[in-house]
Scaffold this motif. Structure first.
Motif, short mmCIF file in Angstrom:
data_model
loop_
_atom_site.label_atom_id
_atom_site.label_comp_id
_atom_site.label_asym_id
_atom_site.label_seq_id
_atom_site.Cartn_x
_atom_site.Cartn_y
_atom_site.Cartn_z
N GLN A 23 -4.64 -1.07 5.17
CA GLN A 23 -5.13 -1.18 6.54
C GLN A 23 -5.74 0.14 6.98
O GLN A 23 -5.37 1.20 6.50
N GLU A 24 -6.69 0.03 7.92
CA GLU A 24 -7.31 1.23 8.48
C GLU A 24 -6.98 1.35 9.95
O GLU A 24 -6.95 0.37 10.69
N PHE A 25 -6.76 2.59 10.35
CA PHE A 25 -6.46 2.93 11.73
C PHE A 25 -7.33 4.11 12.11
O PHE A 25 -7.96 4.73 11.26
N LYS A 135 -17.91 -4.18 7.68
CA LYS A 135 -17.00 -5.21 7.18
C LYS A 135 -15.55 -4.74 7.11
O LYS A 135 -14.73 -5.31 6.41
N ARG A 136 -15.21 -3.68 7.84
CA ARG A 136 -13.84 -3.17 7.91
C ARG A 136 -13.33 -3.38 9.32
O ARG A 136 -14.06 -3.17 10.28
N MET A 137 -12.05 -3.75 9.44
CA MET A 137 -11.41 -3.87 10.74
C MET A 137 -10.53 -2.63 10.92
O MET A 137 -9.69 -2.34 10.07
N ILE A 138 -10.74 -1.91 12.02
CA ILE A 138 -10.02 -0.66 12.25
C ILE A 138 -9.31 -0.75 13.59
O ILE A 138 -9.90 -1.10 14.61
#
Length: 155
Positions: A23-25, A135-138
Motif C-alpha cells: 500500500q502507498e501512503f 494507476k496507484r491509490m494513495i
C-alpha cells in the motif's frame, strides 16, 4: 536528501509518498525533516507496541515508530532496506519506519477524494483523503490525528 519547494498555486499540496507493504501512503512534505536509512533502535520499556525504541540523531533522542503497526497492519521486520522518515507533528519529532519512499507529489485539493464510509473508525481518524496517480491509490495521512497522545507517551 535536499529539497527545494516548487512554485505552488492555491489548492496545491506537496506530499511525500511512501510504501508500507503493498500500500502507498503520503504525508505533507512540510512535516518531513529528513529521510534516512534504517538504524537499529534501543527498545524502551513500557512503550506502546508500535514504538520500536529510540535512536541518537545528532545528539537528540528520537523515538522510532513502526508506522505499519500503528496503522493496524502487520508489524514491520526492520532491515537495511527500510527507511526512517523523520517527521514533526504537534510539538514532537519522531522517526516513522516505512518500507520505502516512492515520490514527491504535487496534488490539487480537487484530486483528493474523501475516505470511504466503509473504512474503519481508526482509518477515518487519520486518513485525510485518497487520490489516484498513475494507476496507484494513495492514502493521505494526517500525522497529528494518527498520534494524538504522543506527547504524553514520550514523557
Amino acid at each position: 536528501m535536499s529539497y527545494t519547494a516548487r512554485n505552488l498555486t492555491a489548492g496545491d499540496r506537496e506530499l511525500i509518498a511512501f510504501r508500507i507493504g503493498d500500500q502507498e501512503f503520503c504525508v505533507n512534505i512540510m512535516s518531513v525533516r529528513e529521510i534516512r536509512g534504517w538504524t537499529p533502535a534501543t527498545a524502551m520499556p513500557h512503550s506502546p507496541a508500535y514504538v520500536l525504541g529510540v535512536i541518537n540523531l545528532r545528539g537528540a533522542v528520537l523515538p522510532i515508530i513502526d508506522l505499519s503497526a500503528r496503522l493496524g497492519m502487520k508489524p514491520a521486520e526492520p532491515s537495511a532496506r527500510h527507511v526512517i522518515i523523520v517527521a514533526q507533528f504537534k510539538n514532537q519529532v519522531a522517526g516513522l519506519l516505512v518500507d520505502a519512499v516512492s515520490d514527491i507529489l504535487t496534488v490539487t485539493d480537487e484530486n483528493i477524494q474523501p475516505v470511504p464510509e466503509v473504512s474503519s473508525d481508526l482509518e477515518r481518524q487519520y486518513a485525510r483523503g485518497i487520490f489516484a496517480i498513475d494507476k496507484r491509490m494513495i492514502c493521505m495521512i494526517e500525522l497529528d490525528a494518527l498520534f494524538p497522545d504522543m506527547e504524553s507517551e514520550a514523557a
